[in-house]
Design an enzyme around this catalytic site. Structure first.
Site, PDB file in Angstrom:
ATOM      1  N   TYR A  73       0.821  -1.212   0.000  1.00 20.66           N
ATOM      2  CA  TYR A  73       0.000   0.000   0.000  1.00 20.66           C
ATOM      3  C   TYR A  73       0.853   1.260   0.000  1.00 20.66           C
ATOM      4  CZ  TYR A  73      -4.237  -2.648   0.099  1.00 20.66           C
ATOM      5  OH  TYR A  73      -5.252  -3.488  -0.294  1.00 20.66           O
ATOM      6  N   VAL A 109      -9.902   3.394  -4.980  1.00 21.27           N
ATOM      7  CA  VAL A 109      -9.536   3.907  -3.655  1.00 21.27           C
ATOM      8  C   VAL A 109      -8.559   5.067  -3.781  1.00 21.27           C
ATOM      9  CG1 VAL A 109      -9.909   1.640  -2.582  1.00 21.27           C
ATOM     10  CG2 VAL A 109      -7.624   2.245  -3.470  1.00 21.27           C
ATOM     11  N   HIS A 125     -15.219   0.859  -1.992  1.00 20.58           N
ATOM     12  CA  HIS A 125     -14.091   0.024  -1.547  1.00 20.58           C
ATOM     13  C   HIS A 125     -13.113   0.805  -0.668  1.00 20.58           C
ATOM     14  CE1 HIS A 125     -14.814  -2.962  -5.096  1.00 20.58           C
ATOM     15  NE2 HIS A 125     -15.692  -3.090  -4.138  1.00 20.58           N
ATOM     16  N   CYS A 156      -3.997   5.442  20.265  1.00 19.99           N
ATOM     17  CA  CYS A 156      -3.654   4.357  21.198  1.00 19.99           C
ATOM     18  C   CYS A 156      -2.352   3.663  20.808  1.00 19.99           C
ATOM     19  CB  CYS A 156      -4.794   3.352  21.258  1.00 19.99           C
ATOM     20  SG  CYS A 156      -4.865   2.274  19.803  1.00 19.99           S
ATOM     21  N   GLY A 193     -14.734   1.689 -17.172  1.00 21.26           N
ATOM     22  CA  GLY A 193     -13.420   1.292 -16.698  1.00 21.26           C
ATOM     23  C   GLY A 193     -13.415   0.188 -15.669  1.00 21.26           C
ATOM     24  N   SER A 195     -13.838  -4.222 -15.032  1.00 17.49           N
ATOM     25  CA  SER A 195     -13.905  -5.558 -15.643  1.00 17.49           C
ATOM     26  C   SER A 195     -15.180  -6.275 -15.218  1.00 17.49           C
ATOM     27  CB  SER A 195     -12.687  -6.372 -15.202  1.00 17.49           C
ATOM     28  OG  SER A 195     -12.628  -6.412 -13.782  1.00 17.49           O
TER      29      SER A 195
HETATM   30  C1  BV8 Z   1     -17.594  -9.397  -0.038  1.00 14.95           C
HETATM   31  C2  BV8 Z   1      -9.901  -2.268  -2.339  1.00 14.95           C
HETATM   32  C3  BV8 Z   1     -19.021 -10.414   1.595  1.00 14.95           C
HETATM   33  C4  BV8 Z   1      -8.594  -2.821  -1.934  1.00 14.95           C
HETATM   34  C5  BV8 Z   1     -11.030  -3.968  -3.701  1.00 14.95           C
HETATM   35  C6  BV8 Z   1     -19.838 -13.446  -5.943  1.00 14.95           C
HETATM   36  C7  BV8 Z   1     -19.266 -14.108  -6.989  1.00 14.95           C
HETATM   37  C8  BV8 Z   1     -17.857 -14.304  -6.984  1.00 14.95           C
HETATM   38  C9  BV8 Z   1     -17.023 -13.817  -5.959  1.00 14.95           C
HETATM   39  C10 BV8 Z   1     -17.607 -13.168  -4.939  1.00 14.95           C
HETATM   40  C11 BV8 Z   1     -18.992 -12.988  -4.920  1.00 14.95           C
HETATM   41  N1  BV8 Z   1     -19.282 -12.283  -3.792  1.00 14.95           N
HETATM   42  C12 BV8 Z   1     -18.119 -12.052  -3.097  1.00 14.95           C
HETATM   43  C13 BV8 Z   1     -17.100 -12.580  -3.784  1.00 14.95           C
HETATM   44  C14 BV8 Z   1     -15.729 -12.510  -3.385  1.00 14.95           C
HETATM   45  C15 BV8 Z   1     -15.025 -11.230  -3.856  1.00 14.95           C
HETATM   46  C16 BV8 Z   1     -14.956 -11.131  -5.356  1.00 14.95           C
HETATM   47  O1  BV8 Z   1     -15.755 -10.485  -6.005  1.00 14.95           O
HETATM   48  N2  BV8 Z   1     -13.904 -11.769  -5.892  1.00 14.95           N
HETATM   49  C17 BV8 Z   1     -13.675 -11.692  -7.356  1.00 14.95           C
HETATM   50  C18 BV8 Z   1     -12.192 -11.468  -7.569  1.00 14.95           C
HETATM   51  C19 BV8 Z   1     -14.182 -12.911  -8.041  1.00 14.95           C
HETATM   52  N3  BV8 Z   1     -15.694 -10.029  -3.330  1.00 14.95           N
HETATM   53  C20 BV8 Z   1     -15.343  -9.654  -2.081  1.00 14.95           C
HETATM   54  O2  BV8 Z   1     -14.562 -10.238  -1.380  1.00 14.95           O
HETATM   55  C21 BV8 Z   1     -16.042  -8.396  -1.562  1.00 14.95           C
HETATM   56  N4  BV8 Z   1     -16.529  -8.621  -0.233  1.00 14.95           N
HETATM   57  O3  BV8 Z   1     -18.197  -9.912  -0.954  1.00 14.95           O
HETATM   58  O4  BV8 Z   1     -17.915  -9.534   1.288  1.00 14.95           O
HETATM   59  C22 BV8 Z   1     -18.463 -11.755   1.491  1.00 14.95           C
HETATM   60  C23 BV8 Z   1     -17.374 -12.053   2.268  1.00 14.95           C
HETATM   61  C24 BV8 Z   1     -16.867 -13.337   2.164  1.00 14.95           C
HETATM   62  C25 BV8 Z   1     -17.358 -14.276   1.233  1.00 14.95           C
HETATM   63  C26 BV8 Z   1     -18.452 -13.954   0.442  1.00 14.95           C
HETATM   64  C27 BV8 Z   1     -19.019 -12.661   0.575  1.00 14.95           C
HETATM   65  C28 BV8 Z   1     -15.023  -7.228  -1.440  1.00 14.95           C
HETATM   66  C29 BV8 Z   1     -14.563  -6.799  -2.784  1.00 14.95           C
HETATM   67  C30 BV8 Z   1     -13.710  -5.504  -2.647  1.00 14.95           C
HETATM   68  C31 BV8 Z   1     -12.241  -5.843  -2.612  1.00 14.95           C
HETATM   69  N5  BV8 Z   1     -11.432  -4.599  -2.607  1.00 14.95           N
HETATM   70  N6  BV8 Z   1     -10.284  -2.832  -3.644  1.00 14.95           N
HETATM   71  C32 BV8 Z   1      -7.458  -2.310  -2.780  1.00 14.95           C
HETATM   72  O5  BV8 Z   1      -7.720  -1.521  -3.716  1.00 14.95           O
HETATM   73  O6  BV8 Z   1      -6.354  -2.702  -2.483  1.00 14.95           O
HETATM   74  S1  BV8 Z   1     -11.465  -4.618  -5.219  1.00 14.95           S
HETATM   75  C33 BV8 Z   1     -10.324  -3.930  -6.332  1.00 14.95           C
HETATM   76  O7  BV8 Z   1     -10.308  -4.787  -7.420  1.00 14.95           O
HETATM   77  C34 BV8 Z   1     -10.749  -2.597  -6.913  1.00 14.95           C
HETATM   78  O8  BV8 Z   1     -11.329  -1.754  -5.970  1.00 14.95           O
HETATM   79  C35 BV8 Z   1     -11.743  -3.016  -7.976  1.00 14.95           C
HETATM   80  O9  BV8 Z   1     -13.007  -3.149  -7.451  1.00 14.95           O
HETATM   81  C36 BV8 Z   1     -11.270  -4.398  -8.356  1.00 14.95           C
HETATM   82  C37 BV8 Z   1     -10.609  -4.337  -9.673  1.00 14.95           C
HETATM   83  O10 BV8 Z   1     -11.621  -4.329 -10.608  1.00 14.95           O
HETATM   84  P1  BV8 Z   1     -11.668  -3.131 -11.697  1.00 14.95           P
HETATM   85  O11 BV8 Z   1     -11.709  -1.819 -11.020  1.00 14.95           O
HETATM   86  O12 BV8 Z   1     -12.732  -3.498 -12.620  1.00 14.95           O
HETATM   87  O13 BV8 Z   1     -10.210  -3.215 -12.372  1.00 14.95           O
HETATM   88  P2  BV8 Z   1      -9.627  -4.351 -13.326  1.00 14.95           P
HETATM   89  O14 BV8 Z   1      -8.194  -4.167 -13.324  1.00 14.95           O
HETATM   90  O15 BV8 Z   1     -10.218  -5.674 -12.981  1.00 14.95           O
HETATM   91  O16 BV8 Z   1     -10.235  -3.967 -14.770  1.00 14.95           O
HETATM   92  C38 BV8 Z   1      -9.908  -2.729 -15.337  1.00 14.95           C
HETATM   93  C39 BV8 Z   1     -10.864  -2.568 -16.517  1.00 14.95           C
HETATM   94  O17 BV8 Z   1     -10.631  -1.276 -17.074  1.00 14.95           O
HETATM   95  C40 BV8 Z   1     -10.633  -3.597 -17.625  1.00 14.95           C
HETATM   96  O18 BV8 Z   1     -11.891  -4.108 -18.059  1.00 14.95           O
HETATM   97  C41 BV8 Z   1      -9.965  -2.785 -18.739  1.00 14.95           C
HETATM   98  O19 BV8 Z   1     -10.343  -3.225 -20.032  1.00 14.95           O
HETATM   99  C42 BV8 Z   1     -10.539  -1.405 -18.478  1.00 14.95           C
HETATM  100  N7  BV8 Z   1      -9.708  -0.299 -18.948  1.00 14.95           N
HETATM  101  C43 BV8 Z   1      -8.348  -0.257 -19.058  1.00 14.95           C
HETATM  102  N8  BV8 Z   1      -7.963   0.986 -19.504  1.00 14.95           N
HETATM  103  C44 BV8 Z   1      -9.110   1.716 -19.669  1.00 14.95           C
HETATM  104  C45 BV8 Z   1     -10.219   0.911 -19.293  1.00 14.95           C
HETATM  105  N9  BV8 Z   1     -11.499   1.351 -19.320  1.00 14.95           N
HETATM  106  C46 BV8 Z   1     -11.696   2.637 -19.753  1.00 14.95           C
HETATM  107  N10 BV8 Z   1     -10.670   3.477 -20.105  1.00 14.95           N
HETATM  108  C47 BV8 Z   1      -9.379   3.069 -20.077  1.00 14.95           C
HETATM  109  N11 BV8 Z   1      -8.401   3.911 -20.438  1.00 14.95           N
HETATM  110 ZN    ZN Z   2      -6.145   3.243  18.122  1.00 14.64          ZN
END
Ligand code: BV8
Ligand code: ZN
Length: 270
Positions: A73, A109, A125, A156, A193, A195
């Site tokens: 981070y 974020v 997020h 603390c 933007g 996926s």
């Molecule tokens: C939760 C903060 C309850 C941290 C982030 C249902 C089905 C499957 C899985 C799950 C489900 N429910 C829950 C899950 C599990 C999990 C999940 O979804 N896993 C995925 C990987 C399958 N979800 C969770 O854990 C969530 N919590 O559900 O709690 C629970 C708990 C336990 C068990 C069950 C339920 C919490 C999710 C949040 C995690 N934290 N970020 C940090 O930043 O360090 S997520 C993080 O990754 C980002 O915030 C963002 O959300 C994600 C990345 O996705 P994108 O932003 O879409 O980025 P990515 O790189 O993937 O894609 C970029 C896109 O941009 C591409 O399409 C590309 O083509 C495009 N692009 C590129 N250039 C451009 C462009 N577009 C436009 N212009 C451009 N120039």
């Molecule tokens: Zn504290």
């Protein structure tokens, strides 16, 4: 850099849809910050030291090695310090000013939407610049000066953690409830933007469509949403969103029907 000409009719069509929409909700992901130099999660260079971000952004990773997670981070904070909002961020801030019923939901974020002037931002997020105490929950905004020392609580003294939502953690209830409500009540959902792979954020487009909204995706690559969307703009958000908002016109609303336009006893001309 403006969008290439072949896209102009499509961008004009999206502008027309926006003009006719009263409640617009927009969901953004890492892609809208890509043109600012912020690495996406899944794009090229989305890796950190050979590890997938998802393996570092978890409570388990933090519990087993808080130093390593903090190095991840602090590396992202240092990188972000050099990043500025791009024309895509500014276009969404303009859209908010033109359309009172506009709500911006972001998975990012990085805080670049707020830096670009967006006011109503639901950061589902969390915020990478927040240090949250692991014992008393006290939150403090990082000064962004020190990228070496691991943050501890000013109250603390306990170890702090980044103020973001990790995989396996629930999203902040109040922010998520507002995001779901904004998706369910909008008449147009703009998805830019992302996926559309991370849940529950990726379910918001379904919520919007179930509410009868038109769904417009902006993404140079295809995603699981592309075939479901009413309109897909296959272009970078930093190029396409400014052109779309430029074409909205001053009021951002469809010109009210002038009587002259009426041809059949009061019904507006299609
Ligand atoms: C939760 C903060 C309850 C941290 C982030 C249902 C089905 C499957 C899985 C799950 C489900 N429910 C829950 C899950 C599990 C999990 C999940 O979804 N896993 C995925 C990987 C399958 N979800 C969770 O854990 C969530 N919590 O559900 O709690 C629970 C708990 C336990 C068990 C069950 C339920 C919490 C999710 C949040 C995690 N934290 N970020 C940090 O930043 O360090 S997520 C993080 O990754 C980002 O915030 C963002 O959300 C994600 C990345 O996705 P994108 O932003 O879409 O980025 P990515 O790189 O993937 O894609 C970029 C896109 O941009 C591409 O399409 C590309 O083509 C495009 N692009 C590129 N250039 C451009 C462009 N577009 C436009 N212009 C451009 N120039
Ligand atoms: Zn504290």
């Amino acid at each position: 850099m403006a969008a290439n000409d072949s896209l102009l009719p499509l961008l004009e069509h999206v502008a027309e849809l926006l003009r006719g929409a009263e409640h617009i909700t927009c969901l953004t992901g890492a892609g809208v910050s890509a043109e600012s130099g912020v690495p996406t999660f899944r794009g090229v260079g989305g890796l950190w030291e050979g590890r997938r971000p998802e393996t570092l952004a978890t409570p388990e990773a933090f519990a087993s090695d808080p130093e390593e997670v903090w190095r991840f981070y602090l590396w992202r904070r240092r990188l972000l310090l050099a990043c500025k909002p791009n024309p895509g961020h500014y276009a969404l801030a303009r859209l908010e000013r033109k359309k009172p019923g506009f709500t911006l939901i972001t998975q990012n974020v990085d805080g670049l939407h707020v830096q670009a002037g967006s006011r109503r931002v639901l950061a589902v997020h969390g915020d990478i610049w927040i240090d949250r105490c692991t014992r008393c929950g006290q939150e403090a905004r990082s000064t962004g000066e020190d990228f070496e020392r691991i943050p501890h609580c000013g109250l603390c003294g306990a170890l702090a953690r980044p103020g973001v939502v990790w995989f396996g953690e629930l999203l902040p209830t109040d922010v998520w409830t507002q995001a779901e409500r904004a998706a369910a009540s909008c008449d147009l959902m703009l998805v830019a933007g992302t996926s559309s792979l991370v849940y529950p954020a990726a379910s918001l487009a379904d919520v919007a469509r179930a509410g009868g909204a038109t769904v417009v995706e902006v993404n140079p690559e295809a995603t699981p949403l592309t075939s479901e969307a009413d309109v897909a703009v296959p272009a970078p958000s930093g190029q396409s969103l400014p052109t779309i908002v430029d074409r909205l016109g001053d009021s951002g609303n469809r010109a009210p029907c002038r009587p002259a336009d009426r041809v059949d006893g009061g019904q507006p001309r299609q």
